[in-house]
Design a protein around this motif. Structure first.
Motif, PDB file in Angstrom:
ATOM      1  N   ARG A 183     -12.212  -0.376   3.512  1.00 52.94           N
ATOM      2  CA  ARG A 183     -11.705   0.970   3.806  1.00 52.94           C
ATOM      3  C   ARG A 183     -12.837   2.001   3.757  1.00 52.94           C
ATOM      4  O   ARG A 183     -12.897   2.897   4.593  1.00 52.94           O
ATOM      5  N   SER A 184     -13.718   1.859   2.796  1.00 54.17           N
ATOM      6  CA  SER A 184     -14.844   2.784   2.684  1.00 54.17           C
ATOM      7  C   SER A 184     -15.762   2.686   3.893  1.00 54.17           C
ATOM      8  O   SER A 184     -16.207   3.691   4.431  1.00 54.17           O
ATOM      9  N   GLN A 185     -16.036   1.464   4.318  1.00 51.08           N
ATOM     10  CA  GLN A 185     -16.906   1.269   5.485  1.00 51.08           C
ATOM     11  C   GLN A 185     -16.254   1.844   6.737  1.00 51.08           C
ATOM     12  O   GLN A 185     -16.915   2.481   7.555  1.00 51.08           O
ATOM     13  N   GLU A 186     -14.956   1.659   6.882  1.00 50.28           N
ATOM     14  CA  GLU A 186     -14.241   2.217   8.027  1.00 50.28           C
ATOM     15  C   GLU A 186     -14.294   3.747   7.992  1.00 50.28           C
ATOM     16  O   GLU A 186     -14.525   4.393   9.008  1.00 50.28           O
ATOM     17  N   HIS A 187     -14.102   4.319   6.824  1.00 47.41           N
ATOM     18  CA  HIS A 187     -14.118   5.766   6.669  1.00 47.41           C
ATOM     19  C   HIS A 187     -15.501   6.337   7.009  1.00 47.41           C
ATOM     20  O   HIS A 187     -15.622   7.338   7.706  1.00 47.41           O
ATOM     21  N   VAL A 188     -16.538   5.686   6.512  1.00 46.31           N
ATOM     22  CA  VAL A 188     -17.902   6.141   6.796  1.00 46.31           C
ATOM     23  C   VAL A 188     -18.208   6.014   8.283  1.00 46.31           C
ATOM     24  O   VAL A 188     -18.831   6.894   8.882  1.00 46.31           O
ATOM     25  N   GLY A 218     -19.134   9.147   2.433  1.00 43.98           N
ATOM     26  CA  GLY A 218     -17.820   9.408   3.001  1.00 43.98           C
ATOM     27  C   GLY A 218     -17.322  10.817   2.814  1.00 43.98           C
ATOM     28  O   GLY A 218     -16.424  11.266   3.523  1.00 43.98           O
ATOM     29  N   THR A 219     -17.886  11.547   1.867  1.00 45.30           N
ATOM     30  CA  THR A 219     -17.390  12.894   1.595  1.00 45.30           C
ATOM     31  C   THR A 219     -18.286  13.999   2.131  1.00 45.30           C
ATOM     32  O   THR A 219     -17.879  15.152   2.158  1.00 45.30           O
ATOM     33  N   LYS A 261     -16.118   6.263  10.752  1.00 45.26           N
ATOM     34  CA  LYS A 261     -15.422   7.368  11.434  1.00 45.26           C
ATOM     35  C   LYS A 261     -16.173   8.681  11.234  1.00 45.26           C
ATOM     36  O   LYS A 261     -16.264   9.489  12.144  1.00 45.26           O
ATOM     37  N   MET A 262     -16.671   8.898  10.022  1.00 47.38           N
ATOM     38  CA  MET A 262     -17.383  10.140   9.734  1.00 47.38           C
ATOM     39  C   MET A 262     -18.682  10.247  10.518  1.00 47.38           C
ATOM     40  O   MET A 262     -19.078  11.330  10.922  1.00 47.38           O
TER      41      MET A 262
END
Length: 116
Positions: free
Chosen positions: A106-111, A42-43, A113-114
């Motif tokens: 939330r982490s899966q959604e963020h990844v 994610g980062t 999007k990335m």
């Protein structure tokens, strides 16, 4: 490995305690590695995967000796494996606290999007 360490440190006949402690450590380590992978994914910006992954691997390799060193130092200083195992408890609890703050959805959604 953890089973043999706990079996040596705990009194005879405490196989169940040893098995439970080993299972807890395995669960916490597995969850910590997954949280690390999600955080790294994610980062990392798409153009810097290799660079940041290598920094992550390097830091892991530089710090992986700290826990065994503390264990050995405590065991040699006190002559007791129980005290050495007790020294590892704050690290395990810290890992459990970190893992409890991970929100998988939330982490899966963020990844997602990335990566899109």
């Amino acid at each position: 490995m953890w089973m043999s360490i706990f079996s040596a440190a705990l009194p005879r006949g405490s196989f169940i305690v040893s098995a439970l402690m080993s299972a807890v450590i395995g669960f916490l380590l597995g969850a910590t590695w997954q949280a690390h992978a999600v955080m790294l994914a994610g980062t990392v910006t798409p153009s810097r995967e290799a660079e940041l992954s290598s920094v992550s691997i390097l830091s892991y390799n530089l710090l992986q000796w700290v826990h065994p060193l503390l264990f050995v130092l405590m065991n040699e200083a006190t002559g007791s494996m129980k005290a050495a195992l007790a020294l590892l408890v704050p690290f395990l609890l810290g890992g459990a606290v970190v893992v409890s703050f991970v929100n998988p959805a939330r982490s899966q959604e963020h990844v997602s999007k990335m990566l899109s």
